[in-house]
Design an enzyme around this catalytic site. Structure first.
Site, PDB file in Angstrom:
ATOM      1  N   TYR A   1     -30.175 -24.172  83.579  1.00  0.00           N
ATOM      2  CA  TYR A   1     -29.126 -23.268  84.073  1.00  0.00           C
ATOM      3  C   TYR A   1     -29.750 -22.103  84.869  1.00  0.00           C
ATOM      4  O   TYR A   1     -29.279 -21.762  85.961  1.00  0.00           O
ATOM      5  CB  TYR A   1     -28.332 -22.750  82.872  1.00  0.00           C
ATOM      6  CG  TYR A   1     -27.125 -21.917  83.205  1.00  0.00           C
ATOM      7  CD1 TYR A   1     -25.956 -22.515  83.676  1.00  0.00           C
ATOM      8  CD2 TYR A   1     -27.134 -20.538  83.025  1.00  0.00           C
ATOM      9  CE1 TYR A   1     -24.833 -21.745  83.964  1.00  0.00           C
ATOM     10  CE2 TYR A   1     -26.021 -19.765  83.306  1.00  0.00           C
ATOM     11  CZ  TYR A   1     -24.865 -20.374  83.772  1.00  0.00           C
ATOM     12  OH  TYR A   1     -23.753 -19.613  84.053  1.00  0.00           O
TER      13      TYR A   1
ATOM     14  N   LYS B   1     -29.135 -21.266  88.825  1.00  0.00           N
ATOM     15  CA  LYS B   1     -28.520 -20.008  89.285  1.00  0.00           C
ATOM     16  C   LYS B   1     -29.485 -19.211  90.171  1.00  0.00           C
ATOM     17  O   LYS B   1     -29.068 -18.551  91.118  1.00  0.00           O
ATOM     18  CB  LYS B   1     -28.042 -19.183  88.088  1.00  0.00           C
ATOM     19  CG  LYS B   1     -26.896 -19.849  87.308  1.00  0.00           C
ATOM     20  CD  LYS B   1     -25.672 -20.103  88.188  1.00  0.00           C
ATOM     21  CE  LYS B   1     -24.464 -20.570  87.401  1.00  0.00           C
ATOM     22  NZ  LYS B   1     -23.282 -20.786  88.234  1.00  0.00           N
TER      23      LYS B   1
END
Ligand code: NAD
Length: 246
Positions: A154, A158
Site C-alpha cells: 500500500y 501511494k
C-alpha cells in the site's frame, strides 16, 4: 456554484471517500460520472446524486483494465459531453508483513491503487489536453509519505501515486491542466472500520487533533484543488490527517 457546467469523474465513487467527494462536487454544481465495480452500491450513489438535481451516470469499470477505462471515458463523453475533473480515488489494502506478503497481495494493490490511477489519468489527459483545461486529483495517503508496518504494498502504491502526480503535473502544466494529490491520514470508512479496536484507540491517541477524520474532510480538500481558488497550484500533496504526519 463554482463547478457549474463541469463534468467530474470519480473512480471508486460508489462508497466511502469517493461517494462523499462525488456528493460535495455535485453540491458545488458539477455533473458526475462514477467508475466502480460494485454495481448495486454504484446505482444507489448515482440516485443520490440525481436527487441533488445533477446529471449523474455510473459505469461498471474496473480501473485495472485499460480497455474498460478507455471505453468508460468514451461513454462519459457520450452521456455527459465533456470531462473537466478526474478524481483517482479507487483503492484497496491487502496488509501483511513483508516476509509473509505473497505476490498476489502485492500485485493486486499495485494494480488498483497505482496502475488504475495511471490508466485513468492517461485516458482523461487525452481529453483535457484537447480542451486545454482540466483538473486531476489523486487520493494518496500519508502512508505513501511516512510508511506503515504491514503495508509495504500500500505504501509503495501511494508513494507511486505521488510520483505519478508530480510527473504528470510537469507534463500538463503549460496546457491548462493541474494535477495534485490529497494524502489523507486515518478516515472513518469501511477501510478503517476493519481495524481492531485496540489499533483504532492507539491511532486516535497518536493523532494531534485526537480523532479520526471524516470523508467530508477529504472531500473539502479535493473541492479546493479542483476549484478556481487553486488555479496556480500543481504537483502538490495536500495532507489531511489531523496533524498525524507532521
Ligand atoms: P472504500 O473501500 O470504502 O471504497 C473504495 C471504492 O473503490 C469502493 O467503492 C470499491 O468498490 C472501489 N474499487 C475497488 N477496486 C476497484 C476497481 N478495481 N475498479 C473500480 N473501483 C474499485 O475505501 P475508502 O476508505 O473510501 O478509500 C478511498 C481512497 O482513499 C482509497 O484510494 C484509499 O486508499 C484512500 N485512503 C483512505 C484512507 C482511510 O482512512 N479510509 C486513508 C488514506 C487514503
Amino acid at each position: 456554484m463554482p463547478l457549474t457546467d463541469q463534468v467530474a469523474l470519480v473512480t471508486g465513487g460508489a462508497q466511502g471517500i469517493g461517494r462523499e467527494i462525488a456528493l460535495v462536487l455535485a453540491k458545488a454544481g458539477a455533473d458526475l460520472a462514477l467508475f466502480d465495480i460494485k454495481a448495486d452500491t454504484l446505482e444507489r450513489t448515482v440516485q443520490e446524486l440525481r436527487a441533488l438535481g445533477r446529471r449523474a451516470e455510473g459505469f461498471v469499470v474496473d480501473v485495472t483494465d485499460g480497455k474498460q477505462v478507455d471505453e468508460g471515458v468514451v461513454k462519459v463523453l457520450d452521456k455527459l459531453g465533456r470531462l473537466d475533473i478526474l478524481i483517482n480515488n479507487a483503492g484497496i489494502t491487502k496488509d501483511g508483513l513483508i516476509v509473509r506478503m505473497d505476490d498476489a497481495q502485492w500485485d493486486r494493490v499495485l494494480a488498483i491503487n497505482l496502475t488504475g490511477a495511471f490508466l485513468c489519468t492517461r485516458a482523461a489527459a487525452r481529453v483535457m489536453l484537447r480542451q486545454r483545461r482540466g483538473r486531476v486529483v489523486s487520493i494518496a495517503s500519508i502512508v505513501g509519505l511516512i510508511g506503515n508496518p504491514g503495508q509495504a504494498n500500500y505504501a509503495a502504491s501511494k508513494a507511486g501515486v505521488i510520483g505519478l502526480t508530480k510527473a504528470v503535473a510537469k507534463e500538463l502544466a503549460s496546457r491548462g491542466v493541474t494535477c495534485n494529490a490529497v494524502a489523507p491520514g486515518f478516515i472513518k470508512t469501511e477501510m478503517t472500520e476493519a481495524l481492531p479496536e485496540a489499533a483504532k484507540q492507539r491511532l486516535q491517541n497518536a493523532i494531534p487533533m485526537g480523532t479520526l477524520g471524516e470523508p467530508h474532510d477529504v472531500a473539502q480538500a479535493v473541492l479546493f484543488l479542483v476549484s478556481d481558488a487553486a488555479r496556480y497550484i500543481t504537483g502538490q500533496v495536500l495532507v489531511v490527517d489531523g496533524g498525524l504526519a507532521m
